[in-house]
Design an enzyme around this catalytic site. Structure first.
Site, PDB file in Angstrom:
ATOM      1  CB  CYS A   1      80.607 -86.248  77.729  1.00 30.08           C
ATOM      2  SG  CYS A   1      82.419 -86.291  77.834  1.00 30.08           S
TER       3      CYS A   1
ATOM      4  CG  HIS B   1      80.393 -82.146  79.999  1.00 27.72           C
ATOM      5  ND1 HIS B   1      79.806 -83.234  80.607  1.00 27.72           N
ATOM      6  CD2 HIS B   1      81.650 -82.528  79.682  1.00 27.72           C
ATOM      7  CE1 HIS B   1      80.679 -84.236  80.660  1.00 27.72           C
ATOM      8  NE2 HIS B   1      81.803 -83.834  80.115  1.00 27.72           N
TER       9      HIS B   1
ATOM     10  CD  GLU C   1      76.804 -81.782  81.943  1.00 31.53           C
ATOM     11  OE1 GLU C   1      77.717 -82.564  82.237  1.00 31.53           O
ATOM     12  OE2 GLU C   1      76.339 -81.676  80.786  1.00 31.53           O
TER      13      GLU C   1
END
Length: 201
Positions: free
Chosen positions: A80, A183, A185
């Site tokens: 990001c 992202h 994650e």
């Protein structure tokens, strides 16, 4: 295998660390510039404004430590805002100089081209991937995005694109440096697969 997550007071560190835990990797949060060199792989996360991020990195001397890490040939992944910091400069709230690892710049989405879509670009979107070891076992994955600016760079660095009114760069690679605008994650199994592939590089 030691994975470090750079702490410069600008990232959602807990979610990144938890994602690595889910794939069986005990990643460590590191904010001490002198310890960066001890890791095998490095994650540069980031949420917030580009200028603030650069300031925080410099205050902790982390910018120089990350540059030395990259020079050693070990792998760096920017996520990001962390991806945007890899480039020469950003035009977020004025012009700010980045880490300069990859030639290019970060610009706001062009409101004249996105129709009635809202800024920031937030939510799930497809990443049309090129051939890269980070996409092993994946084909155009859906990933989670939150951003108002995007990268503009030479096609030779682009390993992924997405569409939000128009096509924009969403993943890059130059030598031992990788960057993802979405992202991983926060992107469930497909995002975790990307992180696993990064660890296995």
């Amino acid at each position: 295998m030691r994975v470090g997550i750079v702490d410069y007071n600008m990232g959602n560190l807990a979610s990144v660390k938890n994602a690595f835990n889910k794939i069986g990797v005990d990643a460590e949060v590191v904010g001490d510039a002198s310890k960066i060199k001890n890791y095998d792989k490095l994650i540069l996360p980031g949420v917030g404004a580009f200028g603030d991020a650069v300031l925080h990195l410099k205050e902790r001397n982390l910018d120089e430590s990350i540059k030395e890490f990259v020079k050693s040939g070990k792998y760096l992944l920017g996520v990001c805002l962390g991806m945007q910091l890899l480039f020469d400069k950003s035009y977020e709230f004025g012009e700010n100089k980045g880490l300069g690892f990859i030639e290019g710049e970060v610009v706001y989405f062009d409101k004249t081209k996105i129709g009635d879509r809202k800024i920031p670009h937030m939510g799930w979107n497809k990443l049309f991937n090129a051939n890269s070891p980070l996409f092993k076992g994946l084909n155009n994955p859906y990933l989670y995005f939150v951003h108002s600016l995007h990268v503009v760079c030479d096609e030779k660095y682009v390993i992924g694109k997405s569409i939000y009114g128009y096509e924009f760069v969403s993943a890059v690679n130059k030598d031992n440096i990788f960057g993802f605008q979405p992202h991983p994650e926060k992107s469930h199994n497909e995002g975790l697969k990307i992180l696993r592939n990064f660890v296995e590089l």
